[in-house]
Design a protein around this motif. Sequence first.
Motif, PDB file in Angstrom:
ATOM      1  N   CYS A 224       0.852  -1.194   0.000  1.00  0.00           N
ATOM      2  CA  CYS A 224       0.000   0.000   0.000  1.00  0.00           C
ATOM      3  C   CYS A 224       0.887   1.243   0.000  1.00  0.00           C
ATOM      4  O   CYS A 224       1.874   1.318   0.730  1.00  0.00           O
ATOM      5  N   CYS A 227      -0.351   3.158   3.628  1.00  0.00           N
ATOM      6  CA  CYS A 227      -0.069   2.607   4.957  1.00  0.00           C
ATOM      7  C   CYS A 227       0.954   1.471   4.860  1.00  0.00           C
ATOM      8  O   CYS A 227       1.579   1.291   3.832  1.00  0.00           O
ATOM      9  N   TYR A 229       0.464  -1.776   4.974  1.00  0.00           N
ATOM     10  CA  TYR A 229      -0.068  -3.051   4.496  1.00  0.00           C
ATOM     11  C   TYR A 229       0.646  -3.572   3.241  1.00  0.00           C
ATOM     12  O   TYR A 229       0.922  -2.814   2.312  1.00  0.00           O
ATOM     13  N   CYS A 242      -5.909  -1.385  -1.089  1.00  0.00           N
ATOM     14  CA  CYS A 242      -5.591  -1.791   0.283  1.00  0.00           C
ATOM     15  C   CYS A 242      -6.871  -2.032   1.095  1.00  0.00           C
ATOM     16  O   CYS A 242      -7.721  -1.155   1.178  1.00  0.00           O
ATOM     17  N   LYS A 244      -7.139  -2.121   4.186  1.00  0.00           N
ATOM     18  CA  LYS A 244      -7.091  -1.352   5.430  1.00  0.00           C
ATOM     19  C   LYS A 244      -7.507   0.097   5.204  1.00  0.00           C
ATOM     20  O   LYS A 244      -8.255   0.668   5.986  1.00  0.00           O
ATOM     21  N   CYS A 245      -6.968   0.716   4.111  1.00  0.00           N
ATOM     22  CA  CYS A 245      -7.172   2.161   3.964  1.00  0.00           C
ATOM     23  C   CYS A 245      -7.604   2.549   2.548  1.00  0.00           C
ATOM     24  O   CYS A 245      -7.717   3.726   2.244  1.00  0.00           O
ATOM     25  N   GLY A 247      -5.978   2.551  -0.002  1.00  0.00           N
ATOM     26  CA  GLY A 247      -4.868   3.141  -0.756  1.00  0.00           C
ATOM     27  C   GLY A 247      -4.524   2.301  -1.972  1.00  0.00           C
ATOM     28  O   GLY A 247      -4.895   1.127  -2.050  1.00  0.00           O
TER      29      GLY A 247
HETATM   30 ZN   LIG Z   1      -3.260   0.939   3.134  1.00  0.00          ZN
END
Ligand SMILES: [Zn+2]
Length: 419
Positions: A224, A227, A229, A242, A244-245, A247
């Motif tokens: 990512c 972040c 990841y 990503c 998680k975010c 991205g």
């Molecule tokens: Zn991320």
Amino acid sequence: MLFSGMFIPTLKENPQEAEIISHRLMLRAGMIRKLAAGIYSYLPLGFKVLKKVENIIRSQMNSAGAQELLLPTLHPRHLWEETGRWNEYGKEMLKVLDRHKREFGLGPTHEEIITDLARREIKSYRQLPLILYQFQTKFRDEIRPRFGIMRCREFLMKDAYSFDKDAEGLAKNYDKMYETYNNIFTQCGLEFKLVEADPGLIGGSVSHEYMVLADTGEEELLTCQKCDYAIKAKAEHNLTSCPKCKGKFASIRGIEVGHIFQLGTKYSDLLKANFLDENGKQTPFVMGCYGIGVSRIVAAAIEQSHDDDGIIWQMPIAPFEVLILPISIADDKIMKVSGELYKKLKKEGIDVVLDDRDEQAGVKFKDTDLIGIPIRITVGTKTIKENNVEIKLRKDKNSFKEKISETPCKVKELLKNMK
Ligand SMILES: [Zn+2]
């Protein structure tokens, strides 16, 4: 150390057998020599780097409260039959017969051995939690060993095993090892990424891999851009951003150097390795296992950091921190300044080598770059007339002059910034 007395057989030419950079440079720098397919000897320079990596790992493991032991290399067949892995591992495991025709395997990993030890010796929850680890030569009968020590048959690993009374304890120890591994790779001066991984043959549920980043790495990773990841590209084809975010991903390459697993009760169930819990009930150990390829770190560090002239070591794992290079050993003044500097640096506890070989300066410069020593101090006729020496960092293009009297101080300052 005096270079003249050391066994560092450097090579001018690129060896034919070498397919990747680390293999080529380790052969050329006189760090390793091949004995047979996928089997290497570590010469003093290679061994020194290996030991530096090992000591970083040992000190971090001990700080985390883990205890070092040493398990055998030869594993009796019956233990591996209990887990079903005698056949599952197949030909990757080298098998031998002793004089009584009893079968043994050369251990590629030690879950069976450590779990057997635990079932014999750990009787009560009061003896838990526990993390045990070892540095051990492992053997894996690769079908096609290649790339020097990157994919070889005999290699040095640090493997650790945690024993807990429940899943909560395991999660705690797993987090501790996760942090410890971050510290280890950071302390080695490596750029790395952590990816969620597939537990594979070892088994278990949660698992992470540590990847040293290098353009020449065997694995493609998606990382990512926003972040921390990262995942293996082949593992997650369907992910476009990503999780998680959200991205965007960038593609990079990495080399696996560490792998941690939450095993749970996989091995303790199979081997009936139980302890008495608080209620007096027989309960299987909840286990984790944590591996680092010690020799692999050395190769990965070289893949990550080198140039056309040779290796560029990060200070913490460099075979020497400083090399003093007298331009001519026939010149008494040069040798006097070099010898005095050498003594002073040594007295400061600096890992220094004096290149006192009767060789052309050009040969010495080439070898220093090839071996990749982070700080070079050149002592030449012109500079010492001005009471100077020349200092050059392996990672930088330019050198600078320093007063002879100030040099030990300057070196200490450089070392502080490079550790
Ligand atoms: Zn991320």
